[in-house]
Design an enzyme around this catalytic site. Structure first.
Site, PDB file in Angstrom:
ATOM      1  N   HIS A 141     -55.727  41.492  59.745  1.00 44.50           N
ATOM      2  CA  HIS A 141     -55.651  41.170  61.177  1.00 44.50           C
ATOM      3  C   HIS A 141     -57.009  41.393  61.851  1.00 44.50           C
ATOM      4  O   HIS A 141     -57.504  40.522  62.565  1.00 44.50           O
ATOM      5  CB  HIS A 141     -54.587  42.041  61.869  1.00 44.50           C
ATOM      6  CG  HIS A 141     -53.177  41.632  61.580  1.00 44.50           C
ATOM      7  ND1 HIS A 141     -52.561  41.919  60.396  1.00 44.50           N
ATOM      8  CD2 HIS A 141     -52.283  40.928  62.309  1.00 44.50           C
ATOM      9  CE1 HIS A 141     -51.320  41.430  60.420  1.00 44.50           C
ATOM     10  NE2 HIS A 141     -51.129  40.821  61.571  1.00 44.50           N
ATOM     11  N   LYS A 165     -41.365  45.298  58.013  1.00 44.57           N
ATOM     12  CA  LYS A 165     -40.260  46.246  58.178  1.00 44.57           C
ATOM     13  C   LYS A 165     -40.479  47.088  59.427  1.00 44.57           C
ATOM     14  O   LYS A 165     -41.613  47.333  59.821  1.00 44.57           O
ATOM     15  CB  LYS A 165     -40.121  47.142  56.947  1.00 44.57           C
ATOM     16  CG  LYS A 165     -41.263  48.133  56.787  1.00 44.57           C
ATOM     17  CD  LYS A 165     -40.824  49.315  55.989  1.00 44.57           C
ATOM     18  CE  LYS A 165     -41.938  50.319  55.793  1.00 44.57           C
ATOM     19  NZ  LYS A 165     -41.892  51.438  56.758  1.00 44.57           N
TER      20      LYS A 165
END
Lengths: 199, 290
Positions: free
Chosen positions: A37, A105
């Site tokens: 990212h 998750k």
């Protein structure tokens, strides 16, 4: 039969998914966590070439264990990592790169839920720690980019078949299973406090 | 005579067993939780976990890609002549390649990854001497998702038992879906700031179906576990009955003006393993014999 969805995922595909649904993914899935990212957003700002296509991609918050067998990489264990670490980066990433799905998750915070609603992206929850189950859905490793970031942080290009089960936990309409659970947890907290003799 | 090489080989096998298969108490608790959930979403999460446990055993593969950092507890006989520390470090290096383990250990500031899980003070080894004739090595392969949710509170003595309960409950609420619930919680009470955190982690070494030998502490363990499981965070934070599989407490006396409390959060994959290296070179893996 649970739904199957093929990558790349168009905005319309993403918007057709509803929170709570179970789905499986076919096609290319890209891994990307903290460093991917940071790097991708930095590269974009500096106008540097990014080696993969994030548009419509299924971006998997995952740092796998890979093993080189001859010339080829094989996924040994590839479960999801904690998505909330990417909370501050994801809204910008979704806006700039327009992925179709984020797989991870633990869910993500409201700014990501908002970005998913605005740009047409979904969050698919995979059971944390179920790394062998995940590896079973990975048919082959097509390649790796930014390997210099280290095995867990690199972009692994995974060719998947029936990857899942995945729960649509944040949809492209502003709904979040995690937010729903939080409301119930707030309510339950009173009972838990009473059990502990806390006011 | 036991050599450094024997220690290395034992540690490689120990790490393999530890990352592939859970101790019996944790495995049993997960299967029981799977049976007890009734709603579709938590049931599916626990089915994935139970299936994954079976697949990892069958394929002799690490159950989770996060094979953690390696925290060791070594107990040595009084007359130990072998360099156990060196043997452990080499064992980690070898296991990283052979099992394989994910290379997780990085420099804390530069984030440079040497690729073999070995660096300054890592693997981390806690030492003690025991009055046995064998070397006992226990390892915890601790993943980051859960470890990142761990906390320390320096309470005032007046906050007392209520303060301890408040701290644990709030930490669980704050951790929410992040530490891969159903979790296992280690609580360290007393000592000092560092001792409370150390005890919290050591509490995770005790099987979760064994209560503390002090009845007061045992009662607190049960009470906290019951309260946490009323929250409904559920497997993976997607809702459900099982938020916590087990909660263990360890305590130490502390300064009259202090009340330190440490919480160590462990994901469902509560991996711990022990090997005993006997003087004749025989090996026993008490956590993994079944």
């Amino acid at each position: 039969m649970p739904k199957r969805i093929k990558t790349p995922i168009s905005e319309a595909d993403a918007r057709a998914l509803k929170v709570g649904e179970t789905i499986y993914v076919d096609g290319i899935v890209l891994t990307g966590r903290d460093e991917v990212h940071i790097h991708a957003l930095e590269y974009l700002e500096k106008g540097k070439q990014i080696p993969v296509e994030f548009k419509g991609a299924a971006l998997f918050h995952c740092g796998p264990i890979m093993k080189k067998v001859g010339e080829k990489w094989v996924a040994v264990a590839a479960g999801p990592t904690t998505s909330s670490r990417m909370n501050s980066l994801e809204p910008g990433f979704i806006e700039k790169f327009r992925p179709g799905a984020i797989i991870g998750k633990g869910g993500m915070s409201q700014p990501t839920v908002d970005a998913m609603k605005e740009f047409g992206c979904v969050y698919l929850a995979f059971t944390g720690g179920a790394a062998v189950l995940a590896a079973k859905g990975i048919k082959s490793v097509e390649g790796v980019e930014w390997f210099e970031l280290g095995m867990p942080e690199a972009i692994w290009i995974l060719n998947c078949d029936n990857f899942g089960p995945l729960t649509v936990a944040i949809d492209a309409h502003g709904n979040s299973l995690f937010a729903d659970v939080n409301v119930k947890v707030k309510e339950n907290e009173k009972k838990a406090r009473a059990r502990l003799g806390l006011s | 005579m036991v050599t450094e090489q024997d220690v290395t080989n034992a540690v490689v096998e120990l790490l393999r067993k530890t990352v592939v298969r859970l101790p019996q108490d944790v495995e049993d608790a997960l299967r029981k939780a799977y049976a007890s959930e009734t709603d579709e979403v938590p049931k599916m999460q626990l089915k994935a976990i139970v299936d994954n446990i079976d697949m990892a055993i069958k394929g002799n593969t690490p159950m989770c890609q996060d094979t953690g950092v390696t925290i060791f507890y070594a107990a040595l006989p009084k007359d130990c002549k072998v360099d156990v520390g060196k043997g452990i470090v080499e064992g980690v290096r070898k296991a990283t390649k052979e099992v394989p383990l994910r290379p997780n250990a990085v420099h804390p500031v530069t984030r440079k990854n040497p690729g073999d899980n070995v660096g300054e003070k890592m693997p981390y080894i806690n030492w003690r001497i025991h009055d046995k004739d064998y070397i006992e090595i226990t390892v915890m392969t601790k993943g980051a998702g859960s470890e990142n949710m761990s906390q320390l509170a320096m309470l005032t003595p007046s906050q007392g038992l209520k303060g301890i309960k408040e701290f644990v409950l709030n930490a669980v609420l704050r951790a929410g879906s992040n530490p891969c619930p159903p979790t296992i919680l280690g609580v360290g009470i007393g000592g000092s700031s560092d001792i409370a955190m150390k005890l919290a982690k050591e509490a995770l070494l005790r099987p979760i179906n064994e209560r503390h030998k002090d009845p007061e502490m045992a009662k607190l363990e049960t009470e906290l576990l019951e309260a946490i499981n009323m929250l409904g965070i559920g497997p993976m934070g997607l809702g459900g009955k099982t938020t916590c599989l087990g909660l263990n407490i360890e305590y130490a006396y502390c300064h009259t003006a202090s009340l330190p409390v440490g919480l160590n959060v462990q994901c469902w994959a509560g991996r711990r393993g022990t090997v005993r290296i006997h003087p004749d070179g025989k090996l026993a893996y008490p956590t993994h014999e079944r």
